[in-house]
Motif scaffolding. Structure first.
Motif, PDB file in Angstrom:
ATOM      1  N   ALA A  78       1.034  -1.422   0.238  1.00  0.00           N
ATOM      2  CA  ALA A  78      -0.330   0.318  -0.051  1.00  0.00           C
ATOM      3  C   ALA A  78       0.818   1.372  -0.037  1.00  0.00           C
ATOM      4  O   ALA A  78       0.648   2.483  -0.389  1.00  0.00           O
ATOM      5  N   CYS A  94      -4.843  -0.910   1.998  1.00  0.00           N
ATOM      6  CA  CYS A  94      -4.077  -1.130   3.349  1.00  0.00           C
ATOM      7  C   CYS A  94      -5.145  -2.095   3.917  1.00  0.00           C
ATOM      8  O   CYS A  94      -6.311  -1.984   3.877  1.00  0.00           O
ATOM      9  N   LEU A  95      -4.598  -2.750   4.885  1.00  0.00           N
ATOM     10  CA  LEU A  95      -5.514  -3.889   5.915  1.00  0.00           C
ATOM     11  C   LEU A  95      -5.544  -3.255   7.286  1.00  0.00           C
ATOM     12  O   LEU A  95      -5.940  -3.680   8.436  1.00  0.00           O
ATOM     13  N   CYS A 100       4.231  -0.252   8.806  1.00  0.00           N
ATOM     14  CA  CYS A 100       4.521   0.390   8.528  1.00  0.00           C
ATOM     15  C   CYS A 100       4.863   1.322   9.270  1.00  0.00           C
ATOM     16  O   CYS A 100       6.292   1.323   9.433  1.00  0.00           O
TER      17      CYS A 100
HETATM   18  S1  SF4 Z   1      -0.992  -0.445   7.897  1.00  0.00           S
HETATM   19 FE1  SF4 Z   1      -0.487  -2.010   7.729  1.00  0.00          FE
HETATM   20  S2  SF4 Z   1      -1.209  -2.763   5.183  1.00  0.00           S
HETATM   21 FE2  SF4 Z   1      -1.887  -0.700   5.608  1.00  0.00          FE
HETATM   22  S3  SF4 Z   1       0.147   0.604   4.714  1.00  0.00           S
HETATM   23 FE3  SF4 Z   1       0.589   0.199   7.087  1.00  0.00          FE
HETATM   24  S4  SF4 Z   1       1.747  -1.915   6.368  1.00  0.00           S
HETATM   25 FE4  SF4 Z   1       0.340  -0.960   4.267  1.00  0.00          FE
END
Ligand code: SF4
Ligand code: SF4
Ligand code: SF4
Lengths: 255, 651
Positions: A78, A94-95, A100
């Motif tokens: 994402a 995004c999940l 991140c």
């Molecule tokens: S929350 Fe998880 S899925 Fe969403 S951008 Fe960050 S790493 Fe990626």
């Protein structure tokens, strides 16, 4: 084509024009301190903030790392670094795992903790404005030229020239030139800016490389384990068979 | 049989409690249910539900490896329960993850959007595949009951070896990759735990934990249903575990030695204590106990040893998953709601486990459900024509009752703040300090505003001003001698200039100034409705007595409070902004007229500067730079500043 922002800490007067410009351009909401921002003024509604430190105003924002840890860990991709240098976020992928946020060495991404449908929020280097040929809202709003926008390649010599032209004024270091592999947001300062990252982040090794060895050995581990198990099984079965045959030979009457 | 019965009741209570929290979490988001925050975005759910959950479910692949690959036939009685535990464990992990993910309905995105660089991507895929493999491995057991599915069952039985092999391969990957997750955060994880061989350590410890989890689960379930314990088998497991634990210890010590971190183990910080406890409980003590073959046959040793490994390894996962990061983030302790959810998920998994145990052929002899024994009493009372209920229904009723009551308890325990998702810390205001120049720093964050009290008094002494804020006119004139009340609009009894913070007590949230409930309550002022509200008309603020009718000492400025009580008054921030910004913003709007009428005290340009946030906040701007600022005449874009609708005239 890699763009960058240069912030000269000595020139910043803390007027927050960049902060309000960013809020305006990105339609960010009211920002009330909440239990879950225990930090520096950055929040889901504040993509940039001024940190008051040692009598200086230090603008904090996403550093747009050349090898972003956030993008390397996102399981669905994402986040990614675009060709213009911005690290951008695609909320539709995004999940919400927040890996991140865990991985970013500068502690930048913020979360919409108060929403039932939350997203990750951070500076996107105004990539849409850059594509339109404009500069980011924050650098445009800065009244003193403390934060400016340009090509990373052209800004770097300029910074070094600035350091040389004002001997003794700056610490002879460009923050963002090399750390964690370099970033697209550069700082020039007369105070130590080490506090912008976690104290233990050292060296210029891009963080994603920490995982590379482990990730590269994944297929080998997979096949290797399969092979080992098959081999083990074969040996054990053969031994059992041999044992049976032996027993049979010894005592043929047993059949 | 009471053991199983009571255990189920407790599990149902925990599940009901968690269900209430779950509702809250999905309606209002993570911020109100968890103590997670921007500095600590991963917490208890990742450490316990995911990290420990996956490790606890390692028993499945370890047992199948021993039985199918190494052909140790004697372990047959343990295989089915182990596979079932593993399957339920993984389902619990996924369910737990559904609470933790911000956008759980996007969990399937991992199937279509790929990022193979991400360890989490790999873990996600492995968990997905392995859970399916486990389902296939286990399904012959329930299918056995239905002859119609014999074909499917035979097919699955035929390829069982392939499934088992695949399961082991997948487990190897994700058990170790859970360690890789943390390789990218050397800055967060304390060096005692951070190592590049974290994936390898995770794999070895998962094998040990898997063995001991199977042992522990066997001991508990046999105890619950009063079966003879499988002492011999469990003893064998313990002996294998001793070797694995020894290997784990050697690898870990070597790694610490090579990387020169041994000193950290004994430096007396809380992390080193934690580390010592963890390694002692999870590895050293059990390995020593199990090293003596004679001891491994003793139930006491089996119980304590397996429990220690399970608890110690769970602690290890929690440490790596968050506890050992405490120093770098230092802002998180799990909320009771997070723990309630985790317990609830585990309880639900246990309930399913017990159900399957009673319903299908997991053990050679099924444990009978204590309450579905053939009953002797008729379930229908013919004389009264009422249904007496079967014992089955009795357990159903009891469990529903437990569930509903604990659900209600959970709802009751959630405070209003949590339920309304406000999440704003109520910060009590500290009053301004200073005499001629006030230092206004209500929340003491050292970003104060300097306010020239003297200067403002001087200005008001020479100017008549009339200000309309939200439709109410406020005036002050030198002749009226009332310039103080222009700002100090309400004074407490005996005071001429009450501090703003006396009434605007909360930094960011509205203040219930009047407290109607207190006035009406028997333990408060104990007033009857008619004491304040006139009879015969609608009872509202307008028809009520003025505050000053009773509180004579209060000094309300005209136009404020005198018209009737203001039930809610703005937060300190809003009040101050209203007070300062309303005048200065008016300056901004009427720059030209002001500079004409101002008698040259301040030029229009300077005045407009006063409507910029930074001209009052952060007073450290050096004056020489201030002169440089090329202000644009533009309203500051701070939405949370309540900007009133103002008109002003200055004479
Ligand atoms: S929350 Fe998880 S899925 Fe969403 S951008 Fe960050 S790493 Fe990626
Ligand atoms: S600073 Fe953090 S959020 Fe920004 S690109 Fe780098 S890793 Fe990503
Ligand atoms: S570059 Fe754009 S998004 Fe980033 S801080 Fe500046 S205005 Fe905000």
């Amino acid at each position: 084509m890699s763009k960058a922002i240069l912030t000269d800490v000595t020139k910043c007067i803390g007027c927050l024009k960049c902060v309000s410009a960013c809020k305006e351009v990105h339609h960010l909401d009211a920002d009330v301190p909440r239990v879950w921002d225990k930090n520096d003024g950055l929040s889901a509604e504040n993509w940039t903030a001024i940190v008051f430190k040692d009598g200086r105003y230090v603008r904090k924002q996403c550093r747009h790392c050349l090898e972003p840890a956030c993008a390397s860990v996102c399981p669905v991709g994402a986040l990614h670094k675009t060709s213009i240098g911005a690290v951008v976020y695609d909320s539709s992928k995004c999940l919400g795992c927040r890996y991140c946020m865990m991985a970013c060495p500068f502690g930048i991404p913020r979360y919409e903790w108060d929403k039932a449908v939350p997203h990750v929020e951070k500076c996107i280097l105004c990539y849409d404005r850059i594509e339109e040929g404009k500069q980011p809202a924050c650098t445009e709003a800065c009244p003193t030229g403390a934060t400016i926008f340009g090509e990373r390649k052209e800004l770097l010599p300029l910074v070094h020239a600035r350091i040389e032209a004002n001997p003794g004024k700056y610490i002879d270091k460009v923050w963002g030139e090399h750390e964690v592999g370099g970033t697209s947001v550069l700082y020039l300062s007369d105070i130590d800016l080490g506090f912008l990252t976690y104290p233990t982040v050292k060296g210029d090794k891009p963080l994603p490389q920490e995982t590379v060895t482990a990730m590269e050995s994944v297929p080998f581990a997979f096949v290797g384990m399969g092979g080992a198990m098959l081999g083990l099984n074969w040996i054990i079965r053969r031994r059992m068979k041999l044992g049976e045959e032996k027993a049979k030979k010894k005592d043929p009457a047993h059949e | 049989m009471n053991r199983a019965k009571n255990a189920k009741l407790v599990l149902w209570i925990l599940a009901g409690f968690a269900a209430a929290v779950a509702l809250n979490r999905y309606l209002f988001g993570l911020g109100v249910t968890t103590n997670l925050n921007d500095r600590t975005p991963w917490g208890f759910w990742i450490g316990f539900d995911v990290m420990a959950g996956v490790a606890l479910a390692a028993g499945g692949f370890v047992t199948t490896a021993v039985f199918y690959i190494m052909k140790r036939e004697e372990f047959h009685p343990l295989v089915k329960p182990a596979v079932l535990t593993a399957f339920l464990g993984y389902v619990a992990v996924v369910v737990g993850l559904l609470f933790d993910l911000g956008l759980p309905w996007n969990i399937w995105h991992m199937i279509i959007y790929w990022n193979p660089h991400s360890p989490l991507f790999e873990v996600g895929w492995c968990v997905m595949l392995y859970t399916s493999v486990l389902l296939l491995e286990f399904s012959p057991v329930p299918l056995e009951e239905y002859s119609r599915y014999a074909k499917i069952r035979n097919f699955l039985m035929k390829y069982r070896f392939v499934l088992v092999l695949l399961g082991i391969m997948l487990s190897t990957l994700h058990q170790s990759s859970l360690g890789s997750l943390f390789l990218i955060m050397p800055e967060r994880l304390y060096p005692l735990w951070y190592t590049h061989i974290l994936p390898i350590e995770f794999f070895i410890s998962a094998v040990a934990l898997g063995l001991m989890m199977v042992a522990f689960e066997t001991l508990v379930s046999h105890w619950l249903y009063r079966r003879d314990p499988e002492t011999v088998l469990v003893g064998k497991l313990c002996r294998v575990a001793a070797w694995v634990l020894a290997l784990y210890f050697v690898v870990k010590s070597f790694d610490l030695g090579i990387t020169g971190k041994l000193g950290l183990v004994f430096n007396g910080k809380w992390q080193s204590d934690l580390f010592i406890v963890e390694i002692a409980v999870s590895t050293i003590i059990p390995a020593v106990m199990f090293a003596v073959p004679r001891l491994t046959r003793k139930p006491v040793v089996q119980w304590t040893g397996s429990f220690m490994v399970v608890a110690g390894m769970v602690l290890n996962r929690i440490d790596v998953g968050g506890l050992a990061m405490y120093d770098s983030t230092a802002s998180y302790t799990p909320s009771w709601m997070e723990i309630a959810i985790s317990l609830g998920v585990v309880s639900a998994a246990c309930l399913v486990f017990l159900f399957v145990l009673e319903r299908f052929n997991i053990w050679e002899i099924k444990p009978a459900d204590p309450e579905s024994m053939p009953q002797t009493a008729p379930s229908f009372d013919y004389s009264s024509r009422s249904w007496l209920g079967t014992p089955d229904a009795a357990s159903l009723a009891r469990h529903s009752l437990a569930f509903v009551l604990s659900f209600a308890l959970g709802m009751g325990m959630m405070s209003g703040k949590r339920l309304h998702a406000e999440g704003v810390d109520s910060i009590r205001v500290s009053p301004a300090t200073g005499i001629d120049t006030l230092c206004i720093n209500g929340n003491r964050d050292d970003q104060y505003v300097e306010f020239s009290h003297e200067g403002h008094i001087a200005w008001l002494r020479t100017h008549a001003i009339s200000l309309t804020i939200d439709g109410v006119v406020h005036t002050a004139s030198p002749s009226g001698g009332d310039s103080c009340t222009f700002c100090h609009h309400l004074n407490l009894p005996g005071e001429k200039v009450s501090n703003c913070a006396e009434c605007h007590t909360s930094m960011y949230s509205e203040v219930d100034f009047f407290r109607h409930g207190w006035h009406a309550s028997a333990v408060g002022a104990n007033l009857k409705c008619d004491d304040c509200h006139a009879t015969g008309v609608t009872r509202n603020a307008a028809s009520a007595k003025k505050c000053t009718a009773c509180h004579r000492g209060y000094d309300f400025a005209p136009g404020k409070g005198a018209a009737g009580p203001e039930l809610y008054i703005p937060s300190y921030v809003d009040a101050m902004h209203k007070l300062c910004v309303s005048c200065h913003i008016a300056d901004l709007r009427e720059v030209s007229s002001l500079s004409q009428t101002n008698g040259g005290i301040l030029s229009g340009k300077d005045k407009s500067n006063l409507a910029q946030c930074a001209s009052c906040h952060r007073t450290g701007v050096p004056p020489e730079l201030r002169a440089d600022m090329k202000w644009q005449v533009k309203l500051p874009h701070y939405d949370n500043v309540v900007l009133p609708n103002v008109g002003v005239t200055v004479k």
